[in-house]
Motif scaffolding. Structure first.
Motif, short mmCIF file in Angstrom:
data_model
loop_
_atom_site.label_atom_id
_atom_site.label_comp_id
_atom_site.label_asym_id
_atom_site.label_seq_id
_atom_site.Cartn_x
_atom_site.Cartn_y
_atom_site.Cartn_z
N SER A 49 70.19 -1.85 82.46
CA SER A 49 69.35 -2.01 81.27
C SER A 49 69.22 -0.69 80.51
CB SER A 49 67.97 -2.55 81.63
OG SER A 49 67.30 -1.64 82.46
N GLU A 50 69.40 0.40 81.23
CA GLU A 50 69.39 1.73 80.61
C GLU A 50 70.67 2.46 80.96
OE1 GLU A 50 65.95 3.90 81.84
OE2 GLU A 50 64.66 2.89 80.38
N ILE A 51 71.15 3.24 79.99
CA ILE A 51 72.35 4.06 80.19
C ILE A 51 72.08 5.43 79.57
CG2 ILE A 51 73.96 2.11 80.25
CD1 ILE A 51 74.60 2.63 77.32
N THR A 52 72.98 6.37 79.79
CA THR A 52 72.79 7.68 79.17
C THR A 52 73.10 7.58 77.68
OG1 THR A 52 75.06 8.39 79.59
CG2 THR A 52 73.41 8.91 81.29
N LEU A 53 72.54 8.48 76.93
CA LEU A 53 72.76 8.49 75.48
C LEU A 53 74.24 8.66 75.16
CD1 LEU A 53 71.68 8.40 72.63
CD2 LEU A 53 71.17 10.84 72.80
N ILE A 54 74.96 9.46 75.93
CA ILE A 54 76.38 9.65 75.67
C ILE A 54 77.15 8.34 75.88
CG2 ILE A 54 77.03 10.51 77.96
CD1 ILE A 54 78.48 11.75 74.64
N GLU A 55 76.77 7.55 76.90
CA GLU A 55 77.40 6.25 77.10
C GLU A 55 77.11 5.33 75.91
OE1 GLU A 55 77.48 5.08 81.72
OE2 GLU A 55 75.49 5.65 81.00
N GLU A 56 75.88 5.38 75.43
CA GLU A 56 75.50 4.56 74.27
C GLU A 56 76.28 4.99 73.03
OE1 GLU A 56 73.31 1.63 72.12
OE2 GLU A 56 73.71 1.91 74.24
N ILE A 57 76.51 6.27 72.87
CA ILE A 57 77.30 6.76 71.74
C ILE A 57 78.74 6.28 71.85
CG2 ILE A 57 78.29 8.87 70.73
CD1 ILE A 57 75.53 10.18 71.29
N TYR A 58 79.32 6.33 73.03
CA TYR A 58 80.68 5.82 73.22
C TYR A 58 80.76 4.34 72.87
CZ TYR A 58 81.92 10.15 75.68
OH TYR A 58 82.17 11.46 76.01
N MET A 59 79.74 3.58 73.27
CA MET A 59 79.73 2.15 72.93
C MET A 59 79.61 1.96 71.42
SD MET A 59 77.81 -0.14 75.79
CE MET A 59 76.24 0.15 75.07
N ALA A 60 78.78 2.78 70.78
CA ALA A 60 78.62 2.69 69.33
C ALA A 60 79.95 2.99 68.63
CB ALA A 60 77.54 3.66 68.86
N GLU A 61 80.69 3.96 69.14
CA GLU A 61 81.99 4.28 68.56
C GLU A 61 82.96 3.11 68.71
OE1 GLU A 61 81.96 9.14 69.12
OE2 GLU A 61 82.82 7.90 70.71
N ASP A 62 82.95 2.46 69.87
CA ASP A 62 83.80 1.28 70.08
C ASP A 62 83.38 0.15 69.15
OD1 ASP A 62 85.59 2.24 72.05
OD2 ASP A 62 84.08 1.92 73.60
N TYR A 63 82.08 -0.02 68.98
CA TYR A 63 81.58 -1.07 68.09
C TYR A 63 82.05 -0.82 66.65
CZ TYR A 63 78.46 -4.07 65.52
OH TYR A 63 77.96 -5.02 64.66
N VAL A 64 81.96 0.42 66.20
CA VAL A 64 82.38 0.75 64.83
C VAL A 64 83.89 0.54 64.65
CG1 VAL A 64 82.61 2.66 63.16
CG2 VAL A 64 80.43 2.24 64.30
N LYS A 65 84.67 0.84 65.66
CA LYS A 65 86.12 0.56 65.58
C LYS A 65 86.36 -0.92 65.32
CE LYS A 65 87.57 4.22 68.69
NZ LYS A 65 88.05 4.52 70.06
N THR A 85 70.24 16.34 75.04
CA THR A 85 69.71 14.97 75.07
C THR A 85 70.75 13.94 75.50
OG1 THR A 85 70.24 14.58 72.75
CG2 THR A 85 68.07 15.51 73.23
N LEU A 86 72.01 14.32 75.59
CA LEU A 86 73.07 13.36 75.89
C LEU A 86 72.95 12.73 77.27
CD1 LEU A 86 76.14 15.17 74.31
CD2 LEU A 86 74.81 13.26 73.37
N SER A 87 72.28 13.40 78.20
CA SER A 87 72.12 12.84 79.54
C SER A 87 70.84 12.02 79.68
CB SER A 87 72.14 13.97 80.58
OG SER A 87 71.04 14.84 80.36
N LYS A 88 70.03 11.97 78.63
CA LYS A 88 68.79 11.18 78.67
C LYS A 88 69.11 9.69 78.70
CE LYS A 88 66.14 14.75 78.31
NZ LYS A 88 65.51 15.28 79.46
N ARG A 89 68.28 8.92 79.36
CA ARG A 89 68.50 7.47 79.48
C ARG A 89 67.84 6.75 78.30
NH1 ARG A 89 71.36 6.56 83.54
NH2 ARG A 89 70.98 4.35 83.80
#
Length: 113
Positions: A49-65, A85-89
């Motif tokens: 249900s929670e992931i690191t901010l960097i994982e969320e950013i990677y998902m956002a990049e895939d979504y935008v593609k 902040t990239l390691s924050k959940r």
């Protein structure tokens, strides 16, 4: 058991399609399939249900593609985030609805006063 087999089968099929696309020399198509596969994998992982901010950013990049494949006007996604902040959940998929609304409604509003 059945719920685990179906996603596993789906990811194997997507990977097979991606490999065929690569063999035909379509790197962009292969990248789109990879982005779709990553997003689907994250939707099936209910225990995260929670992931690191960097994982969320990677998902956002895939979504935008994937959105760029569908949209006439392309979006360039840029983040200005402190590296500490990239390691924050964060809640999983917290950025996706914000990005989707910005793309859909932002382009719809373009040209209006």
């Amino acid at each position: 058991m059945q719920a685990q087999i179906r996603p596993h089968f789906l990811f194997n099929v997507l990977n097979s399609i991606r490999m065929r696309i690569i063999l035909r020399g379509d790197e962009e198509g292969a990248e789109i399939i990879a982005s779709l596969s990553k997003l689907l994998r994250m939707t099936f992982e209910r225990d995260k249900s929670e992931i690191t901010l960097i994982e969320e950013i990677y998902m956002a990049e895939d979504y935008v593609k994937l959105m760029n494949m569908r949209q006439e006007e392309k979006v360039d996604l840029t983040f200005g985030i402190d590296k500490l902040t990239l390691s924050k959940r964060v809640p999983r998929f917290i950025l996706q609805p914000l990005i989707e609304n910005a793309i859909i409604h932002g382009f719809a509003q373009r040209g209006e006063p």
